[in-house]
Design a protein around this motif. Structure first.
Motif: not given
Lengths: 424, 424
Positions: A32-49
């Motif tokens: 959901d975070l990737a979808r709603r930010t428009g980030l790639s899943r990889t990018a979203a997970y890196n920010v989350v990390d």
């Protein structure tokens, strides 16, 4: 042509997007975070990390909806705490809130002697009471002050109740607490509070009117607190409705305050009864008498309701808000006040807006000040400047987090993806 | 931990920052662009290179200030053109503007027969006149329409002058022209125009009031056109000032429109002279008579000025703007109208705002509609969605510009830096 981007700035914005989403939704999956930010899943997970590593965000396993159990992310309540302080008429209230904006503790202490010393020591006491056993740092302190406030300078320009003039309150208190302090007037704070957690939830254009001894308004326009430019905003109490009416404290005649504030209503009631000598009456007594059948009290409530509706109709025609909220003692006037208010507002407001405006009583009552004062700080914490407010993130930057920007790689994200918390 | 950022989004934002800076400042060096965006010089030059390659930006050698001659960048005027159309009472005006917002050509054609067909063919003719010999593509068309407009849908909900009801104007015209069309009401368009190029230049909180047959207002708040939520905004003409006053077209009594619109002033003047039969008088005639010594005309201008000041004082107290602009025929009432207006406004406005508000007459006159209609489009062209509006940039993306995002490298920027247009 290769375009080199500024990694630090991008990372800030991406982090902010994710923090704001978690603020709005409470708990979201990486998908959901990737979808709603428009980030790639990889990018979203890196920010989350990064947010997990700084303990700004926490994770837990959610329920399976048929496949793998998703990992759900939410703000870590203990990341830091925000204190809201309301400088009321006779007491000071403080309330602490966790990073996910839940109330943790509150305290009310009587106002000390007026003048700087007395009030400040009461503030220190109240804040001390709600910060003594917090399991994390205090991120900032918001103050809802009465009177004329210059929010940009954190200055109380004039507050008769407190005996204050040109008091640099933000500076004084941030010196005492060693944390950033934001000061705004109590109506602006309450407007934020009601828009986010009260009767204006979900509305982007809100007119909040508080009618007590005086009448003032706060405005949320296009989703943001509107402060105007010259320090005077929301002075709906000094809209002139009766050009030849009673003299107002502001020097003009027939202002809304001379027609619908508590003192005006008490005066009107006593005049209707032919009482002229000294005499005190609380608003509560006036409404009790009205609902017990006292005709003068009933007329007073009805008339003031109509004047409020008249003034709010003008405001509605100018600003086209989707919500108008009324708070303060006068909002407790019951149907004798509210029915003519609504009728007059609908009559004054130009269609097609008239029928669609949500008109309601403020819900947060005496908590509006502390909740709103804390909101002043939360608005900054979840802004592009968030690093300034979040020690955990700031410390990571200082420890060399920014070096990581340079050596970009696919691995972190790729490895994470194969850990498979991504559901489809 | 390496943080992977979204290159396409970052590049968009960086490009937008640079386009916006060139829009605001006209011409800047690479050094200034880097400094003001906060980008590294390498990153700034890479964005500039892309904008040069798409011919969105152009460069020239500036004057030396002691060292090398700097390269100066500016928007390329021929990147594309924006058309502003004003649907007036009896004529349609169109004006074309280059990418750097300079007027290129204008045309005025008489309004065709009312009803869709006549008006639309006049619009087509006027637009045709100003687009026939443009050296670049048309980016979009903005329309300032009278009456009630739903800007989000591009619908004219009601326009009595045009005989229109629920006309999907944006859809119809974008079908005809094959370009995006934005429709808003003429007051909103004029508000944007005066704020950007007229009497409100440099102000972030502007109340623009137009007083003609009717009286309406547009609001720029926190630097943006404020549209409210329910389609009715700026209806200052229907602020009730005299609860027992004359009946207004809106069904209420004593609205500002019954006290200070052109028809109201003509009525008042004739009543003062005891004229009751049929009779027409233009506003111009009224003012001529006033300044020639006709006492009834002088009283009329003074009274209306005072009522306008009264209403604007209420607005000032609510919104705390830094500028209040008056336009329309009534703004041409001269000192007999303006002096009581200003006196009343200062008297009504609560200090400390009162003395600091810039109060002025609109400057753009009959061009406000076309300039403002074009601004509706320029606001979109210089927004995060700019790629949708700029064919040159869009085509580059399609040709594989986005692949370039992937193979980042230092070379492009490094080489450029040694070309040495960076001065200190």
């Amino acid at each position: 042509m290769p375009v080199r981007i500024d990694p630090h700035r991008s990372r800030q914005l991406n982090r902010l997007s994710i923090l704001q989403l978690l603020r709005a939704h409470g708990e979201l999956s990486g998908y959901d975070l990737a979808r709603r930010t428009g980030l790639s899943r990889t990018a979203a997970y890196n920010v989350v990390d990064e947010l997990l590593a700084s303990a700004t965000v926490r994770e837990r396993l959610g329920r399976s909806r048929g496949g793998r159990r998703p990992v759900l992310y939410s703000l870590n309540p203990d990341t830091g705490f925000v204190i809201g302080v309301d400088l009321g008429g006779s007491r000071i209230r403080a309330e602490s809130f966790s990073f996910d904006e839940k109330s943790v503790a509150s305290s009310e202490v009587p106002m000390g002697l007026t003048g700087n010393g007395g009030v400040l020591s009461s503030v220190l006491e109240a804040v001390g009471n709600v910060t003594s056993s917090l399991p994390g740092p205090v991120l900032g302190i918001g103050i809802a002050a009465p009177g004329l406030v210059d929010a940009s300078q954190g200055m109380v320009l004039q507050a008769a109740n407190l005996g204050w003039q040109d008091v640099p309150l933000a500076q004084i208190l941030s010196g005492r607490f060693g944390r950033p302090v934001i000061v705004d007037n109590d109506t602006n704070a309450a407007t934020l509070a009601e828009t986010r957690f009260g009767a204006g939830r979900g509305h982007r254009n809100v007119v909040y009117v508080r009618a007590d001894t005086g009448i003032g308004a706060g405005l949320v326009l296009d989703g943001k607190l509107y402060r105007g430019e010259l320090g005077v905003v929301g002075e709906v109490g000094h809209t002139v409705l009766e050009p030849d009416g009673a003299l107002c404290a502001c020097g003009r005649r027939g202002c809304l305050e001379t027609l619908a504030s508590v003192p005006a209503m008490v005066r009107r009631y006593r005049a209707l009864r032919g009482e002229t000598g000294p005499g005190e009456l609380r608003f509560k007594d006036l409404t009790s008498r009205a609902y017990a059948g006292d005709e003068a009290a009933r007329v007073t409530l009805r008339e003031s309701g109509r004047w409020l509706g008249h003034a709010l109709g003008n405001v509605a025609n100018l600003l086209g808000p989707s919500a108008i909220l009324l708070a303060g003692q006068v909002a407790g006037g019951g149907p004798l006040l509210w029915e003519p208010l609504l009728a007059e507002l609908r009559h004054r407001a130009l269609s097609p807006a008239a029928g669609q405006i949500w008109v309601a009583r403020g819900e947060l009552k005496e908590r509006a000040g502390t909740v709103g004062a804390a909101q002043l700080v939360f608005e900054q914490v979840f802004s592009p400047d968030h690093e300034d407010w979040l020690p955990a993130l700031r410390d990571r930057q200082a420890e060399g987090g920014s070096q990581a920007d340079q050596d970009e790689g696919e691995d972190g994200g790729g490895a994470r993806e194969s850990n498979g918390s991504c559901m489809g």
